[in-house]
Scaffold this motif. Sequence first.
Motif, mmCIF file in Angstrom:
data_model
loop_
_atom_site.group_PDB
_atom_site.id
_atom_site.type_symbol
_atom_site.label_atom_id
_atom_site.label_comp_id
_atom_site.label_asym_id
_atom_site.label_seq_id
_atom_site.Cartn_x
_atom_site.Cartn_y
_atom_site.Cartn_z
ATOM 1 N N VAL A 230 -5.724 3.862 -2.115
ATOM 2 C CA VAL A 230 -5.890 3.366 -0.742
ATOM 3 C C VAL A 230 -5.248 4.384 0.190
ATOM 4 C CG1 VAL A 230 -5.444 1.458 0.862
ATOM 5 C CG2 VAL A 230 -5.723 0.974 -1.573
ATOM 6 N N THR A 231 -5.998 4.875 1.166
ATOM 7 C CA THR A 231 -5.452 5.875 2.096
ATOM 8 C C THR A 231 -4.481 5.204 3.063
ATOM 9 O OG1 THR A 231 -7.215 5.538 3.703
ATOM 10 C CG2 THR A 231 -7.611 7.194 1.987
ATOM 11 N N PRO A 232 -3.583 5.994 3.696
ATOM 12 C CA PRO A 232 -2.623 5.390 4.643
ATOM 13 C C PRO A 232 -3.311 4.611 5.771
ATOM 14 C CG PRO A 232 -2.019 7.665 4.184
ATOM 15 C CD PRO A 232 -3.334 7.428 3.509
ATOM 16 N N ASP A 233 -4.374 5.193 6.366
ATOM 17 C CA ASP A 233 -5.067 4.520 7.473
ATOM 18 C C ASP A 233 -5.692 3.214 7.008
ATOM 19 O OD1 ASP A 233 -4.371 6.512 9.161
ATOM 20 O OD2 ASP A 233 -6.324 7.541 9.143
ATOM 21 N N ARG A 234 -6.316 3.257 5.832
ATOM 22 C CA ARG A 234 -6.995 2.060 5.321
ATOM 23 C C ARG A 234 -5.969 0.984 4.960
ATOM 24 N NH1 ARG A 234 -10.469 -0.973 6.544
ATOM 25 N NH2 ARG A 234 -11.677 -2.059 4.982
ATOM 26 N N ALA A 235 -4.820 1.414 4.434
ATOM 27 C CA ALA A 235 -3.769 0.450 4.078
ATOM 28 C C ALA A 235 -3.317 -0.314 5.316
ATOM 29 C CB ALA A 235 -2.591 1.168 3.427
ATOM 30 N N MET A 236 -3.211 0.400 6.451
ATOM 31 C CA MET A 236 -2.795 -0.264 7.693
ATOM 32 C C MET A 236 -3.895 -1.208 8.199
ATOM 33 S SD MET A 236 -0.493 2.431 9.852
ATOM 34 C CE MET A 236 -1.278 3.973 9.561
ATOM 35 N N GLN A 237 -5.149 -0.766 8.095
ATOM 36 C CA GLN A 237 -6.261 -1.613 8.553
ATOM 37 C C GLN A 237 -6.367 -2.898 7.722
ATOM 38 O OE1 GLN A 237 -9.494 1.126 8.172
ATOM 39 N NE2 GLN A 237 -8.982 2.256 10.030
ATOM 40 N N LEU A 238 -6.048 -2.794 6.442
ATOM 41 C CA LEU A 238 -6.165 -3.950 5.550
ATOM 42 C C LEU A 238 -4.978 -4.903 5.658
ATOM 43 C CD1 LEU A 238 -7.519 -2.093 2.399
ATOM 44 C CD2 LEU A 238 -8.746 -3.873 3.654
ATOM 45 N N GLY A 239 -3.965 -4.527 6.452
ATOM 46 C CA GLY A 239 -2.811 -5.414 6.640
ATOM 47 C C GLY A 239 -1.834 -5.366 5.481
ATOM 48 N N PHE A 240 -1.809 -4.227 4.773
ATOM 49 C CA PHE A 240 -0.857 -4.090 3.666
ATOM 50 C C PHE A 240 0.566 -4.059 4.200
ATOM 51 C CE2 PHE A 240 -3.530 -1.858 0.133
ATOM 52 C CZ PHE A 240 -4.383 -2.949 0.118
ATOM 53 N N SER A 241 1.512 -4.426 3.362
ATOM 54 C CA SER A 241 2.932 -4.303 3.709
ATOM 55 C C SER A 241 3.707 -4.150 2.398
ATOM 56 C CB SER A 241 3.416 -5.525 4.496
ATOM 57 O OG SER A 241 3.125 -6.719 3.793
ATOM 58 N N GLY A 242 4.993 -3.900 2.512
ATOM 59 C CA GLY A 242 5.824 -3.770 1.312
ATOM 60 C C GLY A 242 5.437 -2.564 0.468
ATOM 61 N N PRO A 243 5.632 -2.618 -0.851
ATOM 62 C CA PRO A 243 5.339 -1.473 -1.722
ATOM 63 C C PRO A 243 3.873 -1.037 -1.666
ATOM 64 C CG PRO A 243 6.658 -3.099 -2.909
ATOM 65 C CD PRO A 243 6.254 -3.736 -1.615
#
Length: 417
Positions: A230-243
């Motif tokens: 998962v790319t950094p931009d996509r991780a932010m768009q998907l609402g990821f958090s934590g590890p």
Amino acid sequence: MAEIQSYTMNFGPQHPAAHGVLRLVLEMEGEVIQRADPHVGLLHRGTEKLAESKPFNQTIGYMDRLDYVSMMCNEHAYVMAIEKLLGVKVPIRAQYIRVMFDEITRILNHLMWLGAHGLDIGAMTMFLYCFREREDLMDTYEAVSGTRMHATYYRPGGVYRDLPDSMPKYQESKFRSKKDVDRLNAIREGSLLDFIEAFTDRFPGCVDEYETLLTDNRIWKQRTVNIGVVTPDRAMQLGFSGPMIRGSGVEWDLRKKQPYEVYDQVDFDIPVGVNGDCYDRYLVRVEELRQSNRIIRQCIDWLRANPGPVMVEDNKVVAPSRVEMKDDMESLIHHFKLFTEGYSVPEGEAYAAVEHPKGEFGIYILSDGANKPYRVKIRAPGFAHLSAMSEMVEGHMLADVVAVIGTQDIVFGEVDR
């Protein structure tokens, strides 16, 4: 030769925490996944609705049962939201105890994750190693709250009681000789803080053992490197958090970015991944084990040097002691009112979030001035991560689904609420 037909199949339950409550429908073409559809809601417990029908304090026990591997961290967000509404200032000693137990909980969570993830991918020994250390930390839960899992130890205004001066000890029995009992009790002779300190002394060596087994193991790397990227931009768009977001290279940690309790007083680093694959998320969590150990050491040193109250002295929120209740009429009335009706919270709304072992765990409470919340909404990190399942497994093989479920560290208590 006939063309390969695409077909759908039910997958799971694979992970120990997906015990029959994850229905994952995979659209396959041969061994390759075209699409994954997670069906949530099979566990649905209605925690948020239950919270709206009970006085504030009676819901703390439900919080433990959301993500049942990170018990005290769930409680923490809930009591912080109530404290915001009440305008309560928590004593500094209680804040250090909370931070220490948040980090003990983080280690408990990551050990469960590492053991289960290893087991999913085929590293059987990991599960046994991790549970050996979990056992000691479960004893610390039991020492402060009387129960090994669902502690209900945090309360609005502080914690239930101060740290005990002694640890429960093993007894001789027909299954344990005196020699075995003496060996097991050697680290239990002092206070709870002594017991935790002894744990923090040997734990880095245990983490080294885990890494010796896995980090450069070629089978482990073949199963996790470049899987579920998962790319950094996509991780932010998907609402990821934590590890999950830190594994993608985004340095986001609420303990640093929005410090709560005394996290701005302790020294620790935020581990960050590079490639955003399952292997990087593994490395991030293993390093978090070491950083949590560091924080716990600092809390132990501070707590030893600074005795003090662990609860606010406001009998409108906190019940008076048993002695006061039996001597003083006013205390008896406070006691009776608190345990029959609870306390009323001023009108308003509050959102409190903690850096839970799995990500940002938030509680939103709307109060209409009554003794129970008008609305409770839980922001569970696992829900956002599970929604990315399809994207993370597309184009991978069937066996890689197991690695992706493991790397997401899913627990359905919080996903299905």
